[in-house]
Motif scaffolding. Structure first.
Motif, short mmCIF file in Angstrom:
data_model
loop_
_atom_site.label_atom_id
_atom_site.label_comp_id
_atom_site.label_asym_id
_atom_site.label_seq_id
_atom_site.Cartn_x
_atom_site.Cartn_y
_atom_site.Cartn_z
N ARG A 96 2.70 -2.39 7.33
CA ARG A 96 2.88 -1.01 7.77
C ARG A 96 1.52 -0.46 8.16
NH1 ARG A 96 7.43 2.55 4.76
NH2 ARG A 96 9.09 1.04 5.04
N TYR A 97 1.53 0.35 9.20
CA TYR A 97 0.33 0.99 9.70
C TYR A 97 0.62 2.48 9.72
CZ TYR A 97 -3.28 2.18 13.16
OH TYR A 97 -4.36 2.71 13.81
N VAL A 98 -0.14 3.25 8.94
CA VAL A 98 0.07 4.69 8.86
C VAL A 98 -1.26 5.39 9.06
CG1 VAL A 98 2.10 4.54 7.37
CG2 VAL A 98 -0.16 4.69 6.33
N SER A 99 -1.21 6.65 9.43
CA SER A 99 -2.42 7.46 9.60
C SER A 99 -2.49 8.48 8.49
CB SER A 99 -2.40 8.18 10.94
OG SER A 99 -2.44 7.25 11.99
N GLY A 100 -3.70 8.70 7.99
CA GLY A 100 -3.89 9.73 6.97
C GLY A 100 -4.72 9.25 5.81
N SER A 101 -4.89 10.14 4.85
CA SER A 101 -5.69 9.87 3.66
C SER A 101 -5.16 8.64 2.93
CB SER A 101 -5.62 11.08 2.73
OG SER A 101 -6.02 10.73 1.43
N PRO A 102 -6.03 7.68 2.62
CA PRO A 102 -5.56 6.47 1.95
C PRO A 102 -4.80 6.74 0.65
CG PRO A 102 -7.77 6.13 2.76
CD PRO A 102 -7.46 7.58 2.97
N ALA A 103 -5.34 7.59 -0.21
CA ALA A 103 -4.66 7.83 -1.50
C ALA A 103 -3.27 8.41 -1.28
CB ALA A 103 -5.49 8.76 -2.37
N THR A 104 -3.18 9.41 -0.43
CA THR A 104 -1.89 10.05 -0.16
C THR A 104 -0.90 9.07 0.45
OG1 THR A 104 -3.00 12.17 0.18
CG2 THR A 104 -0.77 11.95 1.07
N GLN A 105 -1.35 8.31 1.44
CA GLN A 105 -0.45 7.39 2.14
C GLN A 105 -0.04 6.21 1.26
OE1 GLN A 105 1.19 7.78 4.86
NE2 GLN A 105 0.21 9.74 5.27
N ILE A 106 -0.95 5.69 0.45
CA ILE A 106 -0.59 4.58 -0.44
C ILE A 106 0.48 5.05 -1.42
CG2 ILE A 106 -1.41 3.06 -2.27
CD1 ILE A 106 -4.15 3.06 -0.73
N LEU A 107 0.29 6.23 -2.00
CA LEU A 107 1.27 6.76 -2.95
C LEU A 107 2.61 7.04 -2.25
CD1 LEU A 107 -1.11 9.13 -4.91
CD2 LEU A 107 -0.05 7.01 -5.77
N ARG A 108 2.55 7.64 -1.07
CA ARG A 108 3.78 7.95 -0.32
C ARG A 108 4.54 6.68 0.06
NH1 ARG A 108 2.25 11.68 4.08
NH2 ARG A 108 2.35 13.19 2.40
N GLN A 109 3.82 5.69 0.57
CA GLN A 109 4.48 4.45 0.98
C GLN A 109 5.01 3.67 -0.22
OE1 GLN A 109 5.24 3.71 4.14
NE2 GLN A 109 4.28 5.65 4.68
N SER A 110 4.31 3.73 -1.34
CA SER A 110 4.82 3.03 -2.53
C SER A 110 6.14 3.63 -2.98
CB SER A 110 3.80 3.04 -3.67
OG SER A 110 3.69 4.31 -4.25
N GLN A 111 6.28 4.94 -2.83
CA GLN A 111 7.56 5.59 -3.17
C GLN A 111 8.63 5.25 -2.15
OE1 GLN A 111 6.42 9.70 -3.55
NE2 GLN A 111 5.80 9.45 -5.69
N ARG A 112 8.29 5.28 -0.87
CA ARG A 112 9.27 4.97 0.19
C ARG A 112 9.78 3.54 0.09
NH1 ARG A 112 6.60 8.06 5.32
NH2 ARG A 112 7.32 10.12 4.70
N LEU A 113 8.87 2.63 -0.25
CA LEU A 113 9.25 1.21 -0.35
C LEU A 113 9.86 0.86 -1.70
CD1 LEU A 113 6.09 -0.38 1.26
CD2 LEU A 113 8.38 -0.36 2.22
N LEU A 114 9.85 1.82 -2.62
CA LEU A 114 10.28 1.58 -4.01
C LEU A 114 9.48 0.42 -4.60
CD1 LEU A 114 14.12 1.97 -3.49
CD2 LEU A 114 12.52 3.71 -4.30
N ALA A 115 8.17 0.46 -4.39
CA ALA A 115 7.30 -0.62 -4.85
C ALA A 115 7.31 -0.71 -6.37
CB ALA A 115 5.87 -0.37 -4.35
N ASP A 116 7.34 -1.92 -6.86
CA ASP A 116 7.27 -2.18 -8.30
C ASP A 116 5.82 -2.38 -8.74
OD1 ASP A 116 10.14 -2.27 -8.67
OD2 ASP A 116 10.05 -4.16 -7.55
N LEU A 117 4.93 -2.61 -7.77
CA LEU A 117 3.54 -2.88 -8.08
C LEU A 117 2.68 -2.57 -6.86
CD1 LEU A 117 1.46 -4.28 -10.08
CD2 LEU A 117 1.97 -6.40 -8.85
N ILE A 118 1.52 -1.95 -7.11
CA ILE A 118 0.50 -1.79 -6.07
C ILE A 118 -0.60 -2.79 -6.42
CG2 ILE A 118 -1.18 -0.27 -4.98
CD1 ILE A 118 0.63 2.09 -5.79
N ALA A 119 -0.80 -3.79 -5.59
CA ALA A 119 -1.81 -4.82 -5.84
C ALA A 119 -2.99 -4.59 -4.89
CB ALA A 119 -1.22 -6.21 -5.64
N VAL A 120 -4.13 -4.28 -5.45
CA VAL A 120 -5.31 -3.92 -4.66
C VAL A 120 -6.29 -5.09 -4.66
CG1 VAL A 120 -7.19 -2.26 -4.37
CG2 VAL A 120 -5.00 -1.51 -5.37
#
Length: 190
Positions: A96-120
């Protein structure tokens, strides 16, 4: 009050969100995460949060717009190339390619994808001029609805070591920093 404990993740991990810098992140940075995902039979989504570099802040005119569009195209193309390389190792990989603040977008996309884990993948080099890596990780850890796993790029794994990961994840693989009202920070410790 922080305390460190080793504990299994109680729910199966099916969807893993991986924030990347499409320009800086290499396949070798993603390899441990992809191997872990294969062992867990989870899908992986690479996420690039685009923020225009500061060099474009004072640009003027049509040329500035054209140069910014070209820069966005190059970053997006590199993300697609990185995803293609990752798919050779692990076919259940998308981006996925999104525009905007990394923290906000990572959190938003993790909710949209129903992510079980954020691996950095570390070292984290997401938009240094906007966020220091420590600040970004702190924000993710405090606000994410799922665990945050930091995987150092310099870490090497035996190829078979992650393929035997059972469901749920074995306690010996994850170390969790636990705070009240927080799912915690998990780090890989082979």
């Amino acid at each position: 009050m922080k305390r460190t404990q080793t504990a299994p993740i109680s729910t199966p991990i099916r969807r893993i969100l991986v924030p990347v810098d499409a320009i800086q992140t290499k396949l070798s940075d993603l390899r441990p995460i992809l191997l872990m995902a294969r062992g867990l039979r989870a899908s992986v989504t690479l996420l690039h949060c685009y923020v225009a570099p500061p060099s474009f802040d004072f640009a003027v005119g049509d040329r500035a717009v054209a140069e910014l569009a070209l820069h966005r195209w190059r970053v997006r193309s590199r993300l697609y190339q990185l995803t293609g390389e990752a798919r050779k190792l692990f076919p259940k990989c998308s981006c996925r390619y999104v525009s905007g603040s990394p923290a906000t977008q990572i959190l938003r996309q993790s909710q949209r994808l129903l992510a079980d884990l954020i691996a950095v993948p570390l070292p984290l080099d997401l938009v240094r001029w906007c966020w220091l890596p420590e600040e970004l990780l702190d924000e993710l850890i405090r606000r994410a609805n799922c665990p945050v796993l930091c995987v150092p790029a310099s870490q090497t794994f035996a190829r078979g070591s992650l393929l035997n990961v059972s469901e749920p994840t074995e306690a010996g693989l994850l170390t969790t920093d636990v705070e009240p009202k927080n799912r915690g920070l998990a780090t890989f410790a082979p």
